[in-house]
Design an enzyme around this catalytic site. Structure first.
Site, PDB file in Angstrom:
ATOM      1  N   ARG B  51       0.827  -1.207   0.000  1.00  8.65           N
ATOM      2  CA  ARG B  51       0.000   0.000   0.000  1.00  8.65           C
ATOM      3  C   ARG B  51       0.863   1.259   0.000  1.00  8.65           C
ATOM      4  O   ARG B  51       0.560   2.228  -0.701  1.00  8.65           O
ATOM      5  CB  ARG B  51      -0.935  -0.012   1.206  1.00  8.65           C
ATOM      6  N   ILE B  65      -1.691   6.617   8.616  1.00 10.39           N
ATOM      7  CA  ILE B  65      -2.654   5.510   8.770  1.00 10.39           C
ATOM      8  C   ILE B  65      -2.324   4.425   7.754  1.00 10.39           C
ATOM      9  O   ILE B  65      -3.019   4.282   6.743  1.00 10.39           O
ATOM     10  CB  ILE B  65      -4.110   5.963   8.534  1.00 10.39           C
ATOM     11  N   PRO B  66      -1.267   3.654   7.977  1.00  5.31           N
ATOM     12  CA  PRO B  66      -1.000   2.551   7.048  1.00  5.31           C
ATOM     13  C   PRO B  66      -2.141   1.546   7.123  1.00  5.31           C
ATOM     14  O   PRO B  66      -2.698   1.313   8.200  1.00  5.31           O
ATOM     15  CB  PRO B  66       0.317   1.955   7.578  1.00  5.31           C
ATOM     16  N   HIS B  67      -2.514   1.000   5.979  1.00  3.16           N
ATOM     17  CA  HIS B  67      -3.611   0.031   5.998  1.00  3.16           C
ATOM     18  C   HIS B  67      -3.375  -1.052   4.959  1.00  3.16           C
ATOM     19  O   HIS B  67      -2.703  -0.830   3.955  1.00  3.16           O
ATOM     20  CB  HIS B  67      -4.955   0.721   5.760  1.00  3.16           C
ATOM     21  N   GLY B  68      -3.924  -2.233   5.196  1.00  3.29           N
ATOM     22  CA  GLY B  68      -3.727  -3.338   4.266  1.00  3.29           C
ATOM     23  C   GLY B  68      -4.895  -4.298   4.293  1.00  3.29           C
ATOM     24  O   GLY B  68      -5.651  -4.347   5.270  1.00  3.29           O
TER      25      GLY B  68
END
Lengths: 571, 157
Positions: B51, B65-68
């Site tokens: 991402r 806000i890292p998201h996966g």
């Protein structure tokens, strides 16, 4: 000239009044040009000034020279890089658009004023060209920045449509005074005027640009070099039988887009001169008009102004632009911003001098068109840009900006910013600018007049004056860092572009996967290519595409390719 | 009760984590979820990193806000990390990041996770909350701040 002193007093007093009025109108937001017109009218024969002035010959001379300066200055400011999205629409509007506007307005004017058709067309041509200088002054004051396609189209159109309108007026006057003119003659004249104009402008611009580089002059004389060459080119082209207005515009464009010594200084001086030229024309116009004569004609001439605004201009925009895939909002905006400025006034003097019948009536009609256009369209532009969402987030300009002395490439600039209270950069080390795009380095910080050395231990405070070396790419971010947060005037970038930014070369498949939406196209396509394909047109910053629940907004374009895309989450 | 309460277990609050890079944060997070959800840490790490490659998940003002999307995950889950020292994150405002909320969602998730992201972005745009989170001394305090947060008007910056 018996009394030079009276003349100096009069001219000086008028200019002074105009300057004071300028600082007032900035606060009021009324189009500045109307103020000059008003000042001229007050000084004129119907006002308290009681000056009797009806020297159309002098007005013609001043008007032509003023127009040359305005167009030259406009050309210097036109960036060739904006041609990518704006050249085609601007060219169409400046040629066919002017002809269509002039034709429709002319037919309507002939009918309502009970004039012969060819005189109607003459009137239509007089009011056929638009004025972007007025538009941009208005927008700058209100803090609105237009998206590139709309902004550059309007700007280039207004530079290029003046020669077309002037050509039409001259040809129609010739037809009116010397009997008929065959279409073949007209076409030949068109080719001759525009051909010679473009060649002279191109060659002249290139020569002047070379000359300016070769000559060693003090900075203060560079603008005079430009002004002199611009005027000489204007005269020479006219003598050769070409369109002198087109020539100065083209020359300005070439000079402005090539390396130029003392660029900022020259541009500022020429800007002032163009401003003076514009103000002078409106002052003269105010002096020339006789309100007591115009008032009874209003019921006849006002409908022409309204017709032009509400029918002719929109129609010509609709006929010219849809093949280029403008959005409907952009079409509406471009239609409405067909502001008429100084050019119709100068052109309205042409038939008076040539002794065309009903010339005075046409002059009054042109006056009515310009005034109502400035009043009605001028006062609603900023509002309309917001409503139609053709604006993009802008950034505050530096307080001052200079290029390096003697450097050919204008890559490095010396810029000054004042740290605003509550700005992002307050309390940050003065050496840590965190610029993502471009280059910037702090050279010095002044606090209450004291020079402080830019060491990493020096934290910036509100009201500090900071001198930086930076390149152009860094200016948007620097502007944001040093300005107060949410200054209110500018569109908020996060609200506009969204929470995250994606790279233009990210693969569509991956993006769609993370957004949790159905695959909208070939997953191997880059995001940039997919957006271009979806839009079916050259993208500009601020264009939006929906992808599942998120909105993608073009954020940065480099060399015609989308490099950064804003991602806005729902809700 | 906000969406956030459901996805942030009180145990997943890490204050003053001492790591020097984005990569190291994601490795630590991978270990956390490997232990709690039995998902290989490399899966989590790869997803978060994939991402980031599309564009930084930094929001600005020191927040990311890292998201996966994770195969095999049943419900959306998250973790909040406060770093001892801010790390470079390529955020839109160029500032280094010290407050990180990691969001993991199931691979087949609908756009519910967009709602969660949107709510997180709103939450972290609140200056007062950011300051309180930076000052919180106990994980429970930070958890309460995030879970009980309600948008007030006019204080976002």
């Amino acid at each position: 000239m018996a009394d030079v002193n009276t003349l100096a007093l009069l001219f000086g007093a008028l200019l002074l009044t105009a300057m004071v009025a300028t600082s007032l109108t900035k606060r009021l937001g009324t189009p500045l040009l109307l103020v000059f017109l008003g000042v001229g009218m007050l000084a004129g024969d119907s006002g308290p000034g009681g000056l009797i002035f009806n020297d159309f010959e002098l007005s013609y001379t001043v008007g032509n020279l003023a127009l040359a300066v305005i167009l030259f200055d406009g050309g210097l400011r036109t960036r060739i890089s904006t041609f990518r999205v704006a050249l085609k629409p601007a060219l169409l509007l400046a040629t066919f658009g002017v002809a269509i506007t002039a034709g429709i307005t002319g037919a309507f004017a002939a009918w309502i004023l009970d004039l012969p058709l060819h005189l109607g067309f003459l009137l239509g041509s007089i009011v056929g060209s638009t004025d972007a200088a007025a538009v941009f002054a208005l927008l700058r004051n209100s803090g609105v920045k237009l998206n590139e396609r709309v902004g550059a189209t309007l700007e280039i159109e207004s530079g290029m449509n003046d020669p077309m309108a002037i050509f039409l007026v001259i040809v129609l006057i010739a037809a009116a005074t010397s009997g008929s003119l065959s279409p073949a003659d007209m076409a030949l004249e068109f080719v001759r005027q525009f051909g010679i104009g473009i060649v002279c402008g191109g060659a002249g611009g290139w020569l002047v640009s070379r000359l300016a580089k070769r000559l060693t002059l003090p900075e203060s004389l560079h603008p005079l070099l430009l002004l002199g060459s611009g005027l000489a080119l204007f005269g020479a082209t006219a003598k050769l039988g070409g369109s002198a207005f087109l020539a100065v515009y083209c020359a300005g464009m070439i000079i402005g887009n090539r390396p130029l010594p003392a660029r900022e200084h020259s541009l500022q001086v020429l800007d002032g001169l163009a401003w003076l030229a514009q103000a002078g024309m409106f002052l003269l116009l105010g002096l020339l008009t006789t309100p007591s004569r115009v008032l009874p004609e209003l019921p006849q001439v006002l409908p022409i102004a309204l017709f032009l605004m509400l029918v002719a201009r929109p129609l010509s925009v609709l006929l010219c632009l849809p093949p280029l895939r403008f959005r409907w909002r952009e079409l509406v905006f471009v239609s409405w911003v067909g502001l008429r400025g100084a050019v119709p006034i100068v052109l309205a003097v042409f038939p008076l001098l040539a002794g065309v019948e009903h010339a005075l009536l046409m002059f009054d009609a042109a006056l009515a068109v310009v005034i109502s256009s400035l009043l009605i369209q001028g006062s609603s532009i900023a509002w309309l840009a917001r409503v139609l969402k053709v604006e993009v987030p802008g950034y505050p300009d530096p307080l001052a900006q200079h290029s390096l002395h003697g450097e050919d490439d204008a890559h490095w600039l010396l810029v000054q910013y004042r740290v605003a209270a509550g700005a992002d950069i307050v309390d940050a080390p003065c050496t840590q600018l965190d610029i993502r795009q471009g280059l910037a380095e702090t050279l010095g910080v002044w606090r209450q007049g004291m020079l402080l050395h830019p060491e990493s231990s020096l934290l910036l405070r509100a009201d500090d004056l900071v001198l930086l070396a930076a390149n152009e790419a860094a200016l948007p971010e620097l502007g944001e860092r040093f300005a107060a947060q949410q200054s209110g005037k500018q569109l908020d970038a996060q609200r506009f572009f969204g929470e995250f930014y994606l790279h233009g070369d990210a693969q569509l498949g991956d993006v769609a996967m993370f957004c949790g939406c159905a695959m909208p196209g070939d997953p191997d396509l880059s995001l940039a290519d997919w957006i271009c394909a979806t839009l079916h047109r050259q993208p500009t910053v601020g264009e939006q595409v929906a992808l599942g629940g998120v909105t993608l907004t073009v954020h940065e374009i480099e060399g015609g390719k989308i490099t950064s895309v804003g991602l806005k989450l729902p809700g | 009760m906000s969406l956030l309460t459901q996805i942030l277990p009180p145990a997943n609050i890490f204050l003053d984590m001492d790591v020097g890079s984005k990569k190291r944060v994601f490795e630590q997070i991978g270990i956390v979820f490997e232990n709690s959800h039995g998902i290989a840490r490399s899966v989590i790490f790869d997803s978060l990193f994939a991402r980031e490659k599309l564009g930084s998940t930094g929001l600005g003002q020191g927040v990311a806000i890292p998201h996966g999307r994770i195969k095999g995950l049943k419900d959306a889950t998250g973790a909040f990390v406060r770093l001892r020292e801010p790390i470079p994150y390529d955020a839109p405002d160029g500032k280094p990041v010290n407050l990180i909320f990691v969001l993991l969602v199931p691979a087949n998730a609908t756009d519910l996770h967009l709602q969660i992201l949107s709510e997180l972005a709103q939450l972290f745009s609140d200056k007062r909350l950011r300051e309180e989170l930076a000052a919180a001394s106990e994980p429970a305090e930070a958890w309460k701040l995030i879970s009980l947060w309600e948008p007030y008007s006019g204080e976002a910056v």
